[in-house]
Motif scaffolding. Sequence first.
Motif, mmCIF file in Angstrom:
data_model
loop_
_atom_site.group_PDB
_atom_site.id
_atom_site.type_symbol
_atom_site.label_atom_id
_atom_site.label_comp_id
_atom_site.label_asym_id
_atom_site.label_seq_id
_atom_site.Cartn_x
_atom_site.Cartn_y
_atom_site.Cartn_z
ATOM 1 N N SER A 45 36.989 65.961 45.047
ATOM 2 C CA SER A 45 36.840 65.225 43.921
ATOM 3 C C SER A 45 35.432 65.063 43.519
ATOM 4 N N PHE A 46 34.407 64.717 44.201
ATOM 5 C CA PHE A 46 33.133 64.548 43.924
ATOM 6 C C PHE A 46 32.462 65.779 43.517
ATOM 7 N N LEU A 47 32.860 67.090 44.091
ATOM 8 C CA LEU A 47 32.422 68.461 43.477
ATOM 9 C C LEU A 47 33.005 68.776 42.463
ATOM 10 N N ALA A 48 34.118 68.379 41.989
ATOM 11 C CA ALA A 48 34.639 68.606 40.695
ATOM 12 C C ALA A 48 33.889 67.858 39.641
ATOM 13 N N ALA A 49 33.911 66.826 40.036
ATOM 14 C CA ALA A 49 33.124 65.779 39.052
ATOM 15 C C ALA A 49 31.603 66.360 38.637
ATOM 16 N N ILE A 50 31.074 66.770 39.746
ATOM 17 C CA ILE A 50 29.826 67.429 39.183
ATOM 18 C C ILE A 50 29.706 68.497 38.470
ATOM 19 N N GLN A 51 30.763 69.515 38.748
ATOM 20 C CA GLN A 51 31.026 70.746 38.158
ATOM 21 C C GLN A 51 31.405 70.410 36.345
ATOM 22 N N PHE A 52 32.272 69.519 36.268
ATOM 23 C CA PHE A 52 32.664 69.076 34.972
ATOM 24 C C PHE A 52 31.490 68.347 34.152
ATOM 25 N N GLY A 53 30.903 67.522 35.127
ATOM 26 C CA GLY A 53 29.790 66.925 34.300
ATOM 27 C C GLY A 53 28.692 67.681 33.774
ATOM 28 N N ILE A 54 28.311 68.712 34.491
ATOM 29 C CA ILE A 54 27.303 69.712 34.119
ATOM 30 C C ILE A 54 27.992 70.555 32.903
ATOM 31 N N ALA A 55 29.373 70.865 33.041
ATOM 32 C CA ALA A 55 29.830 71.494 31.831
ATOM 33 C C ALA A 55 29.847 70.499 30.582
ATOM 34 N N GLY A 56 30.127 69.487 30.839
ATOM 35 C CA GLY A 56 30.101 68.230 29.693
ATOM 36 C C GLY A 56 28.776 68.117 28.888
ATOM 37 N N TRP A 57 27.482 68.330 29.759
ATOM 38 C CA TRP A 57 25.962 68.285 29.622
ATOM 39 C C TRP A 57 25.840 69.461 28.783
ATOM 40 N N PHE A 58 26.311 70.857 29.120
ATOM 41 C CA PHE A 58 25.988 71.976 28.398
ATOM 42 C C PHE A 58 27.034 71.980 26.930
ATOM 43 N N LEU A 59 27.970 71.510 27.106
ATOM 44 C CA LEU A 59 28.768 71.591 25.900
ATOM 45 C C LEU A 59 28.214 70.520 24.785
ATOM 46 N N SER A 60 27.616 69.672 24.971
ATOM 47 C CA SER A 60 27.083 68.784 24.279
ATOM 48 C C SER A 60 25.627 69.057 23.821
ATOM 49 N N ALA A 61 25.282 69.865 24.062
ATOM 50 C CA ALA A 61 23.876 70.336 23.847
ATOM 51 C C ALA A 61 23.699 70.447 22.338
ATOM 52 N N GLY A 62 22.523 69.782 22.128
ATOM 53 C CA GLY A 62 22.160 69.595 20.558
ATOM 54 C C GLY A 62 22.387 68.059 20.111
ATOM 55 N N GLN A 63 23.192 67.488 20.746
ATOM 56 C CA GLN A 63 23.820 66.152 20.342
ATOM 57 C C GLN A 63 22.729 65.039 20.826
ATOM 58 N N PRO A 64 22.914 63.860 20.238
ATOM 59 C CA PRO A 64 21.918 62.925 20.790
ATOM 60 C C PRO A 64 21.956 62.508 22.248
ATOM 61 N N LEU A 65 21.141 62.191 23.119
ATOM 62 C CA LEU A 65 21.345 61.832 24.340
ATOM 63 C C LEU A 65 22.142 60.805 24.555
ATOM 64 N N VAL A 66 22.647 59.882 24.114
ATOM 65 C CA VAL A 66 23.741 58.944 24.179
ATOM 66 C C VAL A 66 25.195 59.720 24.388
ATOM 67 N N VAL A 67 25.166 60.673 23.270
ATOM 68 C CA VAL A 67 26.466 61.415 23.078
ATOM 69 C C VAL A 67 26.674 62.466 24.416
ATOM 70 N N ARG A 68 25.629 62.965 24.706
ATOM 71 C CA ARG A 68 25.434 64.015 25.822
ATOM 72 C C ARG A 68 25.931 63.152 27.264
ATOM 73 N N LEU A 69 25.557 62.094 27.481
ATOM 74 C CA LEU A 69 25.625 61.170 28.512
ATOM 75 C C LEU A 69 26.959 60.698 28.442
ATOM 76 N N ILE A 70 27.730 60.398 27.433
ATOM 77 C CA ILE A 70 29.160 59.971 27.298
ATOM 78 C C ILE A 70 29.757 61.174 27.735
ATOM 79 N N MET A 71 29.577 62.350 27.095
ATOM 80 C CA MET A 71 30.086 63.395 27.359
ATOM 81 C C MET A 71 30.247 63.851 28.903
ATOM 82 N N THR A 72 29.116 63.749 29.566
ATOM 83 C CA THR A 72 28.990 64.068 31.013
ATOM 84 C C THR A 72 29.945 63.164 31.517
ATOM 85 N N VAL A 73 30.008 61.880 31.410
ATOM 86 C CA VAL A 73 30.547 60.913 32.096
ATOM 87 C C VAL A 73 32.134 61.227 32.101
#
Length: 338
Positions: free
Chosen positions: A39-67
Amino acid sequence: MSSVRQFLVFLTGHRLSPETPIKEIGSLTKIGSAIAFASFLAAIQFGIAGWFLSAGQPLVVRLIMTVVCSVVGSMIVLVLDRNFIYLADTRYETEKNISYFYLGIRVFLITVIGSLSSQFTMPLLLKSELEIHAQDLKDGRYSQSKEFYHQKYELADKAKALETLDQRIVRLKKELQNPPQEITRKRAAAEKCIQDYRQNVRNTFAPDLDESEILQLYAKDKQECERLESVYRGAYQAYVTPREAELTKAGEDITQAQAAVETAKASITTDLGKTSAIHEAYINVGSADVLWSLITNNGGAFMKYILLSLLQLCLELMPIFLKIQAGQSQMGHRIALK
């Protein structure tokens, strides 16, 4: 019993009571630890995916998307593995085959989900290869787009037409400056005739003849010269007139051809600018197109991708491997008997 041990058993789908003996949950805590790690491994992978998918957005939005993506990835593993472990552990002996069917589904889901998330985790592991290949793809796509737009706006044909018109104008001007020898001979004959006529008039002298009588004496020669001049001018006009008209028409055509070429070049430049902007924005290390192109054209990158994917698959299947190795727990056996 410690809360950590209770939580690990909870991850396997079981619930402990105060009377549950510790010896009955030894294998369950190990399986629960594997589920927590997956579960921890999947959280890391999907968190990285969220960070990449929200590229170009404000930092707060990227952090929320990552979480949010981390929570989603973690819950996927928890729901799938927790239900599988519990159902496999609480089935009766005659129902064991269903566990292998569920195992196949779980492997399929891990492969699909892992393939989707790998395009975001692989840039961290294949960064140099992906950076180089992304630039190669941009250059290749630019060349392809340039060739496509040249064909779309028919630049080659328009440039060829402009070149043909230019050559045609040069040829017409040369023909006008250098008429055929036949016309040159007629002009030379007319000029020689008039020169001879004037020479004869000047050289003729007689005391009993005045100037008008001398001119009358050579009237036939003058008429012949005028005839030769007329023949020359007729031939010259017959030669020059159509070429001058053709030259005028070619001048109008070449203006239109030049405008067409310039318009095509401007359109190509505009479209190439838009295409380059799109390529620059979307062809990057996080693009699935770049990753797929890299692993299909680079043997070293393909081997690294396969090894990393197999490692990910083994880590996420670890709870299921442990369950198969541990067999049915005593708690699961009692539930199955009930």
